[in-house]
Motif scaffolding. Structure first.
Motif, PDB file in Angstrom:
ATOM      1  N   GLU A 162       5.558  38.496  27.649  1.00  0.00           N
ATOM      2  CA  GLU A 162       6.683  38.966  28.462  1.00  0.00           C
ATOM      3  C   GLU A 162       7.085  37.941  29.513  1.00  0.00           C
ATOM      4  OE1 GLU A 162       4.978  42.030  26.186  1.00  0.00           O
ATOM      5  OE2 GLU A 162       3.987  40.710  27.654  1.00  0.00           O
ATOM      6  N   GLU A 163       6.085  37.311  30.124  1.00  0.00           N
ATOM      7  CA  GLU A 163       6.385  36.276  31.130  1.00  0.00           C
ATOM      8  C   GLU A 163       7.105  35.094  30.489  1.00  0.00           C
ATOM      9  OE1 GLU A 163       4.033  33.295  34.226  1.00  0.00           O
ATOM     10  OE2 GLU A 163       2.941  34.929  33.222  1.00  0.00           O
TER      11      GLU A 163
ATOM     12  N   ARG B  71      13.415  32.131  27.881  1.00  0.00           N
ATOM     13  CA  ARG B  71      14.537  32.640  27.086  1.00  0.00           C
ATOM     14  C   ARG B  71      14.711  31.835  25.794  1.00  0.00           C
ATOM     15  NH1 ARG B  71      17.196  36.462  29.563  1.00  0.00           N
ATOM     16  NH2 ARG B  71      18.976  36.287  28.138  1.00  0.00           N
TER      17      ARG B  71
ATOM     18  N   SER C 253       1.008  35.326  28.811  1.00  0.00           N
ATOM     19  CA  SER C 253       1.756  36.583  28.697  1.00  0.00           C
ATOM     20  C   SER C 253       3.042  36.354  27.914  1.00  0.00           C
ATOM     21  CB  SER C 253       2.095  37.134  30.089  1.00  0.00           C
ATOM     22  OG  SER C 253       3.110  38.114  30.017  1.00  0.00           O
TER      23      SER C 253
ATOM     24  N   ALA D 296       9.390  43.054  21.031  1.00  0.00           N
ATOM     25  CA  ALA D 296       9.609  42.507  22.380  1.00  0.00           C
ATOM     26  C   ALA D 296      10.494  41.271  22.327  1.00  0.00           C
ATOM     27  CB  ALA D 296       8.268  42.178  23.032  1.00  0.00           C
ATOM     28  N   CYS D 297      10.258  40.411  21.348  1.00  0.00           N
ATOM     29  CA  CYS D 297      11.071  39.198  21.213  1.00  0.00           C
ATOM     30  C   CYS D 297      12.510  39.538  20.859  1.00  0.00           C
ATOM     31  CB  CYS D 297      10.472  38.278  20.163  1.00  0.00           C
ATOM     32  SG  CYS D 297       8.863  37.580  20.599  1.00  0.00           S
TER      33      CYS D 297
ATOM     34  N   GLU E  27      14.131  42.307  21.404  1.00  0.00           N
ATOM     35  CA  GLU E  27      14.780  42.966  22.544  1.00  0.00           C
ATOM     36  C   GLU E  27      15.126  41.971  23.645  1.00  0.00           C
ATOM     37  OE1 GLU E  27      12.136  46.151  23.558  1.00  0.00           O
ATOM     38  OE2 GLU E  27      13.055  47.520  22.084  1.00  0.00           O
ATOM     39  N   ALA E  28      14.410  40.839  23.666  1.00  0.00           N
ATOM     40  CA  ALA E  28      14.727  39.781  24.634  1.00  0.00           C
ATOM     41  C   ALA E  28      15.821  38.851  24.125  1.00  0.00           C
ATOM     42  CB  ALA E  28      13.469  38.983  24.959  1.00  0.00           C
TER      43      ALA E  28
ATOM     44  N   GLN F 240       4.560  45.028  17.814  1.00  0.00           N
ATOM     45  CA  GLN F 240       4.885  45.107  19.244  1.00  0.00           C
ATOM     46  C   GLN F 240       5.477  43.792  19.743  1.00  0.00           C
ATOM     47  OE1 GLN F 240       1.509  46.080  21.683  1.00  0.00           O
ATOM     48  NE2 GLN F 240       2.647  45.944  23.607  1.00  0.00           N
ATOM     49  N   GLN F 241       4.894  42.683  19.329  1.00  0.00           N
ATOM     50  CA  GLN F 241       5.381  41.384  19.801  1.00  0.00           C
ATOM     51  C   GLN F 241       6.753  41.055  19.219  1.00  0.00           C
ATOM     52  OE1 GLN F 241       2.049  38.886  18.695  1.00  0.00           O
ATOM     53  NE2 GLN F 241       1.107  39.092  20.714  1.00  0.00           N
TER      54      GLN F 241
ATOM     55  N   LEU G  51       8.959  35.090  27.706  1.00  0.00           N
ATOM     56  CA  LEU G  51      10.309  35.463  27.298  1.00  0.00           C
ATOM     57  C   LEU G  51      11.265  35.462  28.486  1.00  0.00           C
ATOM     58  CD1 LEU G  51       9.459  38.375  24.833  1.00  0.00           C
ATOM     59  CD2 LEU G  51      10.386  36.134  24.217  1.00  0.00           C
ATOM     60  N   ALA G  52      10.801  35.955  29.614  1.00  0.00           N
ATOM     61  CA  ALA G  52      11.654  36.014  30.808  1.00  0.00           C
ATOM     62  C   ALA G  52      11.927  34.629  31.379  1.00  0.00           C
ATOM     63  CB  ALA G  52      10.996  36.900  31.868  1.00  0.00           C
TER      64      ALA G  52
END
Length: 355
Positions: free
Chosen positions: A66-67, A73, A64, A92-93, A95-96, A88-89, A69-70
Motif C-alpha cells: 500500500e505504501e 503510482r 508495504s 489492491a493494485c 484499485e490503485a 488481495q494484492q 502504490l501510494a
C-alpha cells in the motif's frame, strides 16, 4: 491515452523479491528496457528487498504494498508472491490504477477470480496471468495452423506434466495446501501445459478425473489424471505428477491431417516441436519465456486493451482446474456450465472435501 503511453516508458513495480522475480521477471524487463523501467520493489523481508534492489539497480524498496502504490503510482505491477497473497494484492493494485501481471495461479478460486475481474476498469487497468508457454513461436504457429484449418479437425490430445519434487520441497509452509496453494500439481504445475492445450483446442465442455496423495506428506494431491471433452468434440487425457523421476512436459495434438508434438521441461524452443505436417515451419525461434509474454503485455498496455491471458481467457484455465478437482473429489463428471457461483467448488478448489 494510448499515444501518451507509447511515448514514454511504463513505470513498473515488482512485488515479491524472490527467485521468480530475480531470475525471470527482471531479465524479461531488461529486454524491454526501452519500454519499461523498474521503479520499485516490495517484499515483507526488509533485508531481502534491500538486497534485491541493490542487485538489480531498483531505486526504491518497500515492505508495504500500500505504501509503494501510494508513493510510486506505478503503471504496471508484477506480482511474484505466494499464491495465497495474489487475490488481495492484485485487487489492491487494480484499485490503485495499476495494471497487473501476476504469476500463476492468479488466485485460489473462481470466486477470487471474479473479485479480481470486478476490480478491473473499462479500458484498464487489467490483469493478466503469467502463462508464458502460449507465447513461444511453436505455440503461435500451431494456433495459426489450427485456426485456418490447415491441419484438419482436432481429434485427440495428450497433456502430461510429469515432474519430480522431493519431500523437502513441501517443507515451505504454503505448499501442497488447499488454503494457501489452491491444490497440488494440477493447480501449481500442470496448469501451464493445460493452459497451452486450451489455447489450441478452445472451449472445454466436460471433465472426469481422479486425484491422489500417493507419496508426499501434503494436504492436496501429488498426482491427478483427467479426461477432457471439448466443445469441438476433441478429447484429451491429462496427467499431472510431482512423483516422476524422469521429468517431462509433453503435449500431443492429433488432428485429422497431422500430429503435432512438444517435448520439453520448463520451456521450449522450436527444436522441441515436431509434426507430421509438411506445413510445419515455426519461423523465427522465439522461446517460451516471460520475455515473450511481457512484450505482449506491454503492447496491450500501450494500446489500452486487455492483454492476452486475461479475463475470460484466463478464467477458462482456472475453470478446468476447478472442474478437475470437483470431478476427482466427488467421483462424478463435471460440466463447465455447472461451475456457477452456487457450486461448492466455486469458492474453494476442494469444495470443502478432503482426498
Amino acid at each position: 491515452m494510448s499515444g501518451e503511453r507509447s511515448g514514454r516508458r511504463a513505470r513498473v513495480a515488482i512485488v515479491g523479491a524472490g527467485a521468480i522475480a530475480a531470475h525471470s521477471h527482471m531479465p524479461a524487463l531488461a529486454a524491454q528496457a526501452h519500454r519499461a523501467e523498474v521503479v520499485a520493489a516490495v517484499d515483507t523481508d526488509p533485508a531481502r528487498v534491500r538486497e534485491f534492489c541493490a542487485g538489480h539497480g531498483v531505486p526504491a524498496g518497500y515492505t508495504s504494498l500500500e505504501e509503494m502504490l501510494a508513493a510510486e503510482r506505478p503503471d504496471i505491477v508484477h506480482v511474484c508472491t505466494p499464491p495465497f497473497l495474489h487475490a488481495q494484492q492484485v485487487v489492491a493494485c487494480l484499485e490503485a490504477g495499476a495494471w497487473v501481471w501476476c504469476e500463476k495461479p492468479l488466485c485460489l478460486s473462481l470466486a477470487e477470480f471474479d473479485a479480481i475481474s470486478a476490480a478491473e476498469g473499462d479500458g484498464g487497468p487489467y490483469c493478466a496471468v503469467v502463462f508464458q508457454h502460449r507465447f513461444g513461436s511453436g505455440a503461435r504457429h500451431l494456433r495459426d495452423l489450427a485456426a485456418c484449418g490447415a491441419l484438419g479437425r482436432p481429434l485427440v490430445a495428450v497433456c502430461s506434466t510429469t515432474w519430480f519434487r522431493a519431500p523437502e520441497y513441501f517443507a515451505v509452509p504454503w505448499r501442497g495446501r488447499w488454503d494457501t496453494e489452491g491444490g497440488g500439481p494440477a493447480m501449481g504445475h500442470g496448469i501451464h501445459q493445460m493452459d497451452l492445450m486450451l489455447s489450441v483446442l478452445g472451449e472445454w465442455r466436460e471433465v472426469r478425473a481422479m486425484a491422489g496423495r500417493l507419496d508426499r506428506d501434503t494436504e492436496a494431491e501429488d498426482v491427478s489424471m483427467a479426461l477432457v471433452r471439448f466443445e469441438n468434440g476433441a478429447m484429451a487425457s491429462v496427467v499431472n505428477s510431482l512423483l516422476s523421476p524422469r521429468e517431462e512436459s509433453y503435449l500431443r495434438f492429433d488432428f485429422a491431417e497431422a500430429t503435432v508434438e512438444l517435448r520439453h521441461l520448463y520451456g521450449y524452443r522450436n527444436a522441441d516441436w515436431s509434426s507430421t505436417s509438411p506445413l510445419w515451419s515455426p519461423g523465427e525461434d522465439v522461446p517460451s519465456s516471460h520475455a515473450a509474454q511481457l512484450g505482449a503485455v506491454l503492447d496491450a498496455y500501450e494500446k489500452g486493451v486487455r492483454p492476452p491471458v486475461g479475463g475470460a481467457d484466463a478464467r477458462a484455465t482456472l475453470e478446468l482446474v476447478a472442474g478437475l478437482y470437483a470431478a476427482a473429489l466427488t467421483g462424478a463428471p463435471v460440466r463447465r456450465a455447472e461451475l456457477t457461483p452456487d457450486h461448492p467448488f466455486y469458492p474453494r478448489m476442494n469444495g470443502g472435501l478432503s482426498l
